[in-house]
Design a protein around this motif. Structure first.
Motif, mmCIF file in Angstrom:
data_model
loop_
_atom_site.group_PDB
_atom_site.id
_atom_site.type_symbol
_atom_site.label_atom_id
_atom_site.label_comp_id
_atom_site.label_asym_id
_atom_site.label_seq_id
_atom_site.Cartn_x
_atom_site.Cartn_y
_atom_site.Cartn_z
ATOM 1 N N ILE A 605 -5.151 14.147 -5.766
ATOM 2 C CA ILE A 605 -4.160 13.099 -6.015
ATOM 3 C C ILE A 605 -4.315 11.915 -5.070
ATOM 4 O O ILE A 605 -3.687 10.881 -5.255
ATOM 5 C CB ILE A 605 -2.734 13.659 -5.906
ATOM 6 C CG1 ILE A 605 -2.480 14.182 -4.482
ATOM 7 C CG2 ILE A 605 -2.505 14.738 -6.936
ATOM 8 C CD1 ILE A 605 -1.054 14.586 -4.249
ATOM 9 N N GLY A 606 -5.138 12.077 -4.032
ATOM 10 C CA GLY A 606 -5.397 10.942 -3.144
ATOM 11 C C GLY A 606 -4.413 10.888 -1.994
ATOM 12 O O GLY A 606 -3.424 11.608 -1.939
ATOM 13 N N PHE A 607 -4.710 10.012 -1.029
ATOM 14 C CA PHE A 607 -3.903 9.875 0.190
ATOM 15 C C PHE A 607 -3.081 8.593 0.129
ATOM 16 O O PHE A 607 -3.635 7.510 -0.051
ATOM 17 C CB PHE A 607 -4.833 9.857 1.421
ATOM 18 C CG PHE A 607 -4.111 9.648 2.719
ATOM 19 C CD1 PHE A 607 -3.361 10.671 3.275
ATOM 20 C CD2 PHE A 607 -4.174 8.421 3.375
ATOM 21 C CE1 PHE A 607 -2.712 10.479 4.473
ATOM 22 C CE2 PHE A 607 -3.515 8.231 4.557
ATOM 23 C CZ PHE A 607 -2.782 9.269 5.111
ATOM 24 N N ASP A 608 -1.770 8.736 0.245
ATOM 25 C CA ASP A 608 -0.869 7.585 0.213
ATOM 26 C C ASP A 608 -0.328 7.349 1.625
ATOM 27 O O ASP A 608 0.426 8.167 2.164
ATOM 28 C CB ASP A 608 0.290 7.878 -0.758
ATOM 29 C CG ASP A 608 1.197 6.647 -0.945
ATOM 30 O OD1 ASP A 608 0.939 5.625 -0.249
ATOM 31 O OD2 ASP A 608 2.120 6.720 -1.766
ATOM 32 N N GLU A 609 -0.739 6.243 2.249
ATOM 33 C CA GLU A 609 -0.330 5.976 3.628
ATOM 34 C C GLU A 609 1.164 5.727 3.760
ATOM 35 O O GLU A 609 1.742 5.897 4.825
ATOM 36 C CB GLU A 609 -1.103 4.786 4.184
ATOM 37 C CG GLU A 609 -2.598 5.054 4.335
ATOM 38 C CD GLU A 609 -3.324 3.873 4.979
ATOM 39 O OE1 GLU A 609 -2.646 2.838 5.183
ATOM 40 O OE2 GLU A 609 -4.514 4.002 5.242
ATOM 41 N N LYS A 610 1.828 5.285 2.649
ATOM 42 C CA LYS A 610 3.267 5.014 2.720
ATOM 43 C C LYS A 610 4.087 6.288 2.633
ATOM 44 O O LYS A 610 5.237 6.330 3.029
ATOM 45 C CB LYS A 610 3.667 4.073 1.593
ATOM 46 C CG LYS A 610 3.017 2.689 1.706
ATOM 47 C CD LYS A 610 3.447 1.795 0.557
ATOM 48 C CE LYS A 610 2.808 0.411 0.662
ATOM 49 N NZ LYS A 610 3.188 -0.465 -0.455
ATOM 50 N N ARG A 611 3.451 7.334 2.062
ATOM 51 C CA ARG A 611 4.190 8.584 1.899
ATOM 52 C C ARG A 611 4.304 9.307 3.231
ATOM 53 O O ARG A 611 3.378 9.324 4.019
ATOM 54 C CB ARG A 611 3.460 9.491 0.901
ATOM 55 C CG ARG A 611 4.249 10.770 0.537
ATOM 56 C CD ARG A 611 3.493 11.555 -0.519
ATOM 57 N NE ARG A 611 2.181 11.927 -0.009
ATOM 58 C CZ ARG A 611 1.167 12.278 -0.773
ATOM 59 N NH1 ARG A 611 1.290 12.267 -2.090
ATOM 60 N NH2 ARG A 611 0.007 12.612 -0.247
ATOM 61 N N GLN A 612 5.474 9.907 3.498
ATOM 62 C CA GLN A 612 5.699 10.622 4.750
ATOM 63 C C GLN A 612 4.759 11.823 4.841
ATOM 64 O O GLN A 612 4.534 12.519 3.859
ATOM 65 C CB GLN A 612 7.155 11.094 4.836
ATOM 66 C CG GLN A 612 7.486 11.757 6.181
ATOM 67 C CD GLN A 612 8.941 12.153 6.239
ATOM 68 O OE1 GLN A 612 9.683 11.925 5.300
ATOM 69 N NE2 GLN A 612 9.337 12.752 7.341
ATOM 70 N N ALA A 613 4.197 12.057 6.069
ATOM 71 C CA ALA A 613 3.279 13.188 6.258
ATOM 72 C C ALA A 613 3.997 14.498 6.004
ATOM 73 O O ALA A 613 5.148 14.688 6.387
ATOM 74 C CB ALA A 613 2.726 13.160 7.681
ATOM 75 N N LEU A 614 3.247 15.425 5.338
ATOM 76 C CA LEU A 614 3.865 16.713 4.966
ATOM 77 C C LEU A 614 3.715 17.761 6.061
ATOM 78 O O LEU A 614 4.530 18.647 6.196
ATOM 79 C CB LEU A 614 3.227 17.230 3.664
ATOM 80 C CG LEU A 614 3.448 16.327 2.426
ATOM 81 C CD1 LEU A 614 2.690 16.879 1.250
ATOM 82 C CD2 LEU A 614 4.923 16.172 2.121
#
Length: 644
Positions: A605-614
């Protein structure tokens, strides 16, 4: 009245004569080698030796002798008065800079690092020691590495401290310097003691004592080693032997005025007397420890002195006094103390004191602090690192022996060829040359046999290291099976995979003929298979290693394996949610002699820099550290386009 005056005159005369004799013994300006270096050339003097050196300093004209005396004044004053030591080392740094003497400036920086360390200025000490590295000669590097090890020991980073101790040991063996080897053994003994490995600590401590006594000089480091051996004996409940070593160390410390060692020893004597229920003597020893720590103006020793006194008061049942002493200890230590080992002991004993005084809420808070600090010290990483470092050191020594044997074999072959040429030219001496050739041939066969034995032993070491790592992995698996917290189970799984990653390297090494290089394509395929198995993703995720077979050194293979393991783990956890199928692509290519390119891609699904780290971010931290270790560059994450 006259009688007393005569006695005073006699005493004064004896004192003056003793000082003159000691002055002449250490420094004789009429001689070419006018300075008998303290604790190197001689130890036949008393506690006034620093005053004698200080009086003689202005009279010395030769720069090298003046620098040597000034450096000794700076270094050995740090055992009594840190501010005075700093004054002398500042003077030395200024003079050597004015005279543009880089070598001696670097030596003074090593001494400055030792002083700053004991003044609790750990960052400054680390900085000046690192700056000195490029200035000094090889024979000065063991001392530099020893002081750097002390910096990390004070920070509670025992594994890093062991790195520097083993580097000092390697240099000592290379320089064939028994005193350097003895000091490295002493540091390892102290580190094992802090890790509660008292048998190993005692073994290294006794080896160190034997080497120091072979050198035949009673100095600061020998004195400290006697104290460390005493600590290990005390931990092993051999109190009489511990007391003998402590008393020997006190005698040396009092003779030369080593206040830092005396404070250390009296701290341990406080523990020993308290353990034997000799509480009056424990209090006396604790007060002496505090006295010498105050004389030296050293918070590290002062904190530990109050800690030892609080422990003794706890054992005696004087809980209010213990609480006061332990709070003094913690007050001195916080907030930037750095050594979690002793701080954890202070909170542990404060919890016991509060519990003994029925202050259960305060006891709970103290024990909570103790648990938090202890988890930072006694980590699996530190424990394994100290053990593995010694194994790696022994393996390196054997690898060097094999290389030397191979060089010797090549030399022997060259001699054979030369013999053939000479035999053709000198037919007259054919018989003599024939016998010489037969002897050389026997030697070559013997060398080949020895080389094979060494290779077998080295493979066996790799095999055992692999087995030990697999045992660690199994223990982690057993531990995780007992856990119900999913996060902790995940952490244990990640630890298992990291251990398996290193284990796989050693497995590849002992299965191949080349004991120094790992074939990475086969290694990556096995690693992928293991990680996919551990996540149960074999049927939905396909891993492809599109690369030519490529061999790399073990020093590069282990960091590369750990990086790929972290990337695989991250992809398994986040790239393919909801049982989505996908592909992972790994390749390692060699661009030129010292330039490699590692590519890791997936079509998730790719890496989203805006999404909070899981996750916790530890995997990313580890990747960045390993990339930095390799001197490499992390460009970006690459995502493959989905295949339809």
């Amino acid at each position: 009245m006259v009688k007393n005056l005569n006695k005073q005159l006699i005493f004064t005369t004896i004192t003056i004569l003793s000082t003159i004799f000691c002055y002449a013994q250490l420094i004789d300006l009429r001689k070419k080698n006018s300075y008998k270096k303290v604790f190197v050339d001689t130890d036949n003097f008393g506690a006034s030796y620093l005053d004698i050196l200080e009086v003689a300093l202005p009279k010395i004209k030769t720069d090298t002798i003046k620098f040597s005396v000034l450096n000794d004044l700076a270094y050995y004053w740090h055992t009594r008065n840190l501010n005075k030591a700093l004054h002398f080392v500042t003077q030395g740094l200024k003079i050597t800079q004015e005279k543009n003497d880089t070598l001696w400036h670097g030596k003074f920086q090593i001494t400055q690092g030792a002083i700053l360390l004991r003044m609790e200025k750990l960052d400054s000490a680390f900085f000046v020691l690192q700056e000195a590295r490029s200035k000094v000669r090889k024979q000065d590097l063991p001392k530099l590495n020893t002081e750097l090890g002390y910096v990390f020991e004070r920070r509670g980073l025992l594994a890093k401290a062991a790195d520097y101790a083993l580097e000092a040991l390697r240099l000592g063996e290379e320089l064939k310097n028994n005193r350097v080897i003895a000091l490295a053994y002493s540091d390892l003994s102290n580190l094992f003691w802090k890790q509660s490995k008292f048998d190993e600590g005692l073994e290294y401590g006794l080896k160190s004592v034997a080497l120091f006594e072979e050198v035949g000089i009673n100095d600061l480091d020998y004195d400290f080693t006697l104290y460390v051996v005493g600590n290990n004996y005390l931990a092993l409940k051999q109190e009489e032997k511990a007391l003998n070593y402590y008393n020997h160390a006190i005698a040396i410390g009092e003779r030369y005025g080593f206040y830092n060692n005396l404070s250390d020893i009296y701290i341990s004597l406080t523990d020993l007397n308290a353990y034997l229920n000799k509480f009056d003597q424990a209090v006396w020893a604790g007060e002496n420890a505090i006295k010498y720590a105050n004389l030296l103006d050293n918070n590290f020793l002062l904190m530990r002195s109050w800690l030892s006194l609080g422990k003794a008061q706890n054992l005696e049942g004087k809980y209010l006094s213990a609480i006061e002493s332990l709070q003094n200890s913690i007050r001195i230590a916080t907030p930037n103390f750095g050594d979690n080992y002793y701080l954890s002991q202070a909170y542990n004993n404060l919890g016991r004191a509060h519990a003994g005084n029925h202050n259960y809420q305060e006891a709970y808070a103290a024990f909570a602090e103790y648990d938090q600090l202890r988890s930072k010290i006694f980590t699996a990483e530190a424990d394994q690192r100290i053990s593995l470092l010694q194994t790696e050191f022994e393996v390196t020594k054997k690898e060097n022996t094999i290389k030397l044997q191979e060089i010797e074999i090549k030399k022997q072959k060259l001699r054979e060829s030369l013999i053939f040429v000479i035999s053709g030219m000198l037919f007259i001496v054919l018989a003599l040359i024939y016998f010489a050739y037969q002897n050389i041939k026997k030697k070559r066969v013997l060398l080949q046999k020895q080389n094979q034995e060494k290779e077998f032993l080295l493979k066996e070491i790799h095999h055992r290291v692999k087995n030990n790592l697999e045992i660690v992995s199994s223990l982690l698996a057993l531990q995780s099976a007992q856990m119900e917290d999913k996060k902790m189970v995940d952490v244990m799984l990640h630890c298992q995979n990291r251990v398996h990653t290193m284990s796989l390297i050693h497995q590849k090494l002992y299965q191949r003929n080349n004991l120094s290089k790992v074939e990475m394509k086969d290694y990556f395929m096995n690693l992928c298979q293991h990680v996919l198995d551990s996540f149960g993703s074999n049927n939905r995720i396909a891993a492809v290693c599109d690369m030519e077979p490529l061999e790399v050194d073990i020093d590069m293979a282990i960091p590369l394996g750990l990086i790929v393991n972290e990337l695989l783990t991250n992809a398994m956890k986040y790239a393919f949610p909801n049982n989505k199928k996908g592909n992972i692509f790994i390749s390692l290519t060699k661009r030129n002699k010292n330039n490699y390119s590692l590519i890791f891609k997936d079509n998730g699904i790719g890496f989203d820099e805006k999404r909070q780290a899981l996750g916790t971010g530890f995997g990313t931290q580890l990747i960045n550290l390993l990339v930095s270790q390799l001197g490499a560059l992390l460009i970006n994450r690459v995502r493959m386009e989905p295949q339809y």
